[in-house]
Design an enzyme around this catalytic site. Structure first.
Site, PDB file in Angstrom:
ATOM      1  N   CYS A 111     -76.990 -24.092 -28.071  1.00  0.00           N
ATOM      2  CA  CYS A 111     -77.431 -23.111 -29.086  1.00  0.00           C
ATOM      3  C   CYS A 111     -76.700 -23.343 -30.408  1.00  0.00           C
ATOM      4  O   CYS A 111     -76.344 -22.376 -31.115  1.00  0.00           O
ATOM      5  CB  CYS A 111     -77.221 -21.671 -28.624  1.00  0.00           C
ATOM      6  SG  CYS A 111     -78.248 -21.248 -27.212  1.00  0.00           S
ATOM      7  N   GLN A 135     -66.462 -16.585 -28.030  1.00  0.00           N
ATOM      8  CA  GLN A 135     -65.705 -17.609 -27.297  1.00  0.00           C
ATOM      9  C   GLN A 135     -64.207 -17.454 -27.458  1.00  0.00           C
ATOM     10  O   GLN A 135     -63.445 -18.336 -27.042  1.00  0.00           O
ATOM     11  CB  GLN A 135     -66.112 -19.012 -27.777  1.00  0.00           C
ATOM     12  CG  GLN A 135     -67.558 -19.364 -27.500  1.00  0.00           C
ATOM     13  CD  GLN A 135     -67.863 -19.525 -26.006  1.00  0.00           C
ATOM     14  OE1 GLN A 135     -66.955 -19.724 -25.191  1.00  0.00           O
ATOM     15  NE2 GLN A 135     -69.127 -19.436 -25.645  1.00  0.00           N
ATOM     16  N   HIS A 179     -73.098 -20.582 -33.579  1.00  0.00           N
ATOM     17  CA  HIS A 179     -74.093 -20.404 -32.522  1.00  0.00           C
ATOM     18  C   HIS A 179     -75.353 -19.825 -33.177  1.00  0.00           C
ATOM     19  O   HIS A 179     -75.261 -19.124 -34.188  1.00  0.00           O
ATOM     20  CB  HIS A 179     -73.510 -19.409 -31.513  1.00  0.00           C
ATOM     21  CG  HIS A 179     -74.304 -19.211 -30.269  1.00  0.00           C
ATOM     22  ND1 HIS A 179     -75.412 -18.407 -30.223  1.00  0.00           N
ATOM     23  CD2 HIS A 179     -74.147 -19.694 -29.012  1.00  0.00           C
ATOM     24  CE1 HIS A 179     -75.901 -18.394 -28.986  1.00  0.00           C
ATOM     25  NE2 HIS A 179     -75.148 -19.172 -28.230  1.00  0.00           N
ATOM     26  N   ASP A 219     -67.464 -13.756 -35.172  1.00  0.00           N
ATOM     27  CA  ASP A 219     -68.121 -13.881 -33.868  1.00  0.00           C
ATOM     28  C   ASP A 219     -67.043 -14.300 -32.865  1.00  0.00           C
ATOM     29  O   ASP A 219     -66.586 -15.438 -32.862  1.00  0.00           O
ATOM     30  CB  ASP A 219     -69.232 -14.938 -33.980  1.00  0.00           C
ATOM     31  CG  ASP A 219     -69.829 -15.300 -32.627  1.00  0.00           C
ATOM     32  OD1 ASP A 219     -69.311 -14.869 -31.588  1.00  0.00           O
ATOM     33  OD2 ASP A 219     -70.821 -16.067 -32.636  1.00  0.00           O
ATOM     34  N   LYS A 244     -68.601 -13.088 -21.036  1.00  0.00           N
ATOM     35  CA  LYS A 244     -67.755 -14.269 -21.265  1.00  0.00           C
ATOM     36  C   LYS A 244     -66.276 -13.917 -21.068  1.00  0.00           C
ATOM     37  O   LYS A 244     -65.395 -14.729 -21.286  1.00  0.00           O
ATOM     38  CB  LYS A 244     -67.995 -14.826 -22.672  1.00  0.00           C
ATOM     39  CG  LYS A 244     -69.427 -15.366 -22.847  1.00  0.00           C
ATOM     40  CD  LYS A 244     -69.626 -15.975 -24.207  1.00  0.00           C
ATOM     41  CE  LYS A 244     -71.074 -16.169 -24.588  1.00  0.00           C
ATOM     42  NZ  LYS A 244     -71.786 -17.203 -23.848  1.00  0.00           N
TER      43      LYS A 244
HETATM   44  N1  PLP Z   1     -71.648 -16.702 -30.312  1.00  0.00           N
HETATM   45  C1  PLP Z   1     -71.070 -17.687 -29.618  1.00  0.00           C
HETATM   46  C2  PLP Z   1     -69.997 -18.501 -30.263  1.00  0.00           C
HETATM   47  C3  PLP Z   1     -71.476 -17.941 -28.315  1.00  0.00           C
HETATM   48  O1  PLP Z   1     -70.906 -18.932 -27.618  1.00  0.00           O
HETATM   49  C4  PLP Z   1     -72.490 -17.150 -27.733  1.00  0.00           C
HETATM   50  C5  PLP Z   1     -72.985 -17.433 -26.374  1.00  0.00           C
HETATM   51  O2  PLP Z   1     -72.853 -18.519 -25.875  1.00  0.00           O
HETATM   52  C6  PLP Z   1     -73.041 -16.121 -28.491  1.00  0.00           C
HETATM   53  C7  PLP Z   1     -72.602 -15.924 -29.780  1.00  0.00           C
HETATM   54  C8  PLP Z   1     -74.105 -15.226 -27.929  1.00  0.00           C
HETATM   55  O3  PLP Z   1     -73.595 -14.456 -26.903  1.00  0.00           O
HETATM   56  P1  PLP Z   1     -74.551 -13.521 -26.024  1.00  0.00           P
HETATM   57  O4  PLP Z   1     -75.674 -14.405 -25.564  1.00  0.00           O
HETATM   58  O5  PLP Z   1     -73.683 -13.048 -24.923  1.00  0.00           O
HETATM   59  O6  PLP Z   1     -75.031 -12.437 -26.927  1.00  0.00           O
END
Ligand code: PLP
Length: 427
Positions: free
Chosen positions: A372, A211, A131, A208, A234
């Site tokens: 993203c 998800q 992401h 990370d 999430k």
């Molecule tokens: N990493 C992953 C794999 C994501 O799917 C997301 C959000 O969709 C993020 C990071 C960023 O999360 P946040 O916008 O809640 O900080």
């Protein structure tokens, strides 16, 4: 998260939509099939009530007050930290830093761990499926330090190229920053194995988990990673709250990255000293109500049971995969052997955004676009996908509604039966 998907998981076992007030509201006069859980999840009444109850009964600023309410709010906030600690199986509560979410957690590590340590020529290893939140903070720190990014490629089925990973991991690798689950493909990465390999080369590992945490139990000690980031929203919790797990050993030697109240020990104009972790990384008044509601979300999820959630979602994933694959003209993007509940797909002749709009009119909420993850879309030679992402309250009816709405879109575009008219916008 590291056990293979249960091959026997065929039948959805949960029926929890009634716990989520928003799911009973019609959209465009239709029953809502909410399949955008990868973007954010809906909130159970227990979470909504926990946040409201805090403001109704316990609201005060934490850590600073001598009065009862302040001490009560502080206890609730500290209790929320302990709940996150248990949720991730961290060894200690002070290894949990509350952040605004995954993005802020990764930026914290980039600026506080990375910036003081990285030097020209040092390598940060990440993957094509990250992401943007796990790419851009590292690009910024590369500009600041002269470090360089190395990228693990993704195979056609959406799995990481593990041979390439082994080849890219070298003596200059200082950090592996890898997603646990791809938000665009659903691929579950072998993060424990990758952490072991990275540690053998002396690299630090950030996972990370944005998800991952809602779909199966996560144990940071079993994974062995140094940092693990996730977002509350999430995980059926509120927006604006998340957490970073950091190994105590590393956090202890990291400087603050933001200054302000609550993160200091003493302040004088000629010398300021800082509080120990996690306070050192929580400058200013935090999202107290959010942290408490996040703990309520964790309690809710654990009450249902992550093992049951996993079985339920794998059954839905299996059903949805078969249903989409059976529609002529539909192509799934991301067919890894181990997947969490994400179905990314293209429909011949219909741009994902057009598809998303038509599905919305049928009450089916999905996401369309690059998610993203633009480098990943470039890798597959597509501008984006349509993505249905599953949550614990989804059922077969939601997937049936998705399939019916896709048929409707194909009828509108004259592509039903798989004869793509091809509007030229989707490769
Ligand atoms: N990493 C992953 C794999 C994501 O799917 C997301 C959000 O969709 C993020 C990071 C960023 O999360 P946040 O916008 O809640 O900080």
């Amino acid at each position: 998260m590291n056990a293979p998907c249960d091959p026997g998981a065929q039948t959805p076992i949960l029926d929890l939509a009634a716990d989520f007030p928003i799911l009973s509201r019609p959209v465009h006069g239709r029953r809502l099939a909410y399949l955008d859980n990868g973007a954010t999840t809906q909130k159970p009444a227990a979470v909504i009530e926990a946040e409201a109850r805090f403001y109704r009964e316990s609201n005060a600023n934490i850590h600073r007050g001598v009065h009862w309410l302040s001490q009560h709010a502080t206890e609730l906030y500290d209790g929320a930290r302990a709940t996150v600690q248990r949720f991730l199986n961290a060894a200690r509560a002070d290894e949990i830093v509350f952040t605004r979410g995954t993005t802020e957690a990764i930026n914290l590590v980039a600026q506080s761990w990375g910036r003081p340590r990285l030097a020209a020529g040092d390598e940060i290893l990440l993957s094509t499926m990250e992401h943007h939140s796990n790419i851009v903070p590292w690009q910024l720190v590369c500009e600041q330090t002269g470090a360089v990014l190395k990228v693990i490629p993704v195979r056609d089925n959406g799995e990481l190229d593990m041979a390439a990973f082994a080849g890219l991991l070298g003596e200059r690798t200082r950090l592996l920053a890898i997603t646990h689950v791809s938000n665009a493909l659903g691929t579950v990465n072998p993060v424990a194995k990758m952490t072991r390999r990275a540690h053998e080369m002396g690299a630090v590992v950030l996972v990370d988990g944005a998800q991952a945490v809602a779909h199966q139990a996560v144990d940071v000690q079993a994974i062995g990673c140094d940092f693990y980031a996730f977002s509350g929203h999430k995980l059926y919790g509120p927006t604006g709250i998340g957490a970073l797990y950091g190994r105590a050993e590393l956090l202890r030697h990291m400087p603050p990255w933001q200054g302000g109240g609550d993160m200091i020990r003493t302040v004088a104009f000629d010398n300021t000293t800082f509080a120990p972790p996690p306070q050192r990384f929580e400058a200013g008044t935090p999202n107290i109500a959010g942290a408490i509601a996040l703990a309520a979300a964790i309690d809710y999820v654990q009450g249902v049971g992550l093992a049951r959630i996993h079985v339920h979602e794998q059954a839905l994933l299996d059903y949805g995969t078969r249903a989409l694959a059976a529609i002529p003209g539909v192509r799934l993007v991301g067919t890894a052997e181990r997947k969490a509940g994400i179905l990314s797909f293209l429909v011949d002749g219909i741009h994902p955004h057009d598809l998303g709009t038509i599905l919305d009119a049928e009450g089916v909420a999905i996401r369309a676009g690059h998610h993203c993850a633009m480098p990943l879309m470039t890798r597959f030679g597509i501008p984006g996908t349509a993505r249905a992402s599953l949550g614990l309250y989804n059922g077969l009816a939601d997937l049936d509604a998705l399939v019916a709405a896709i048929h409707k879109a194909q009828e509108l575009f004259g592509t039903r039966g798989g004869t793509a008219s091809g509007n030229g916008r989707v490769a």
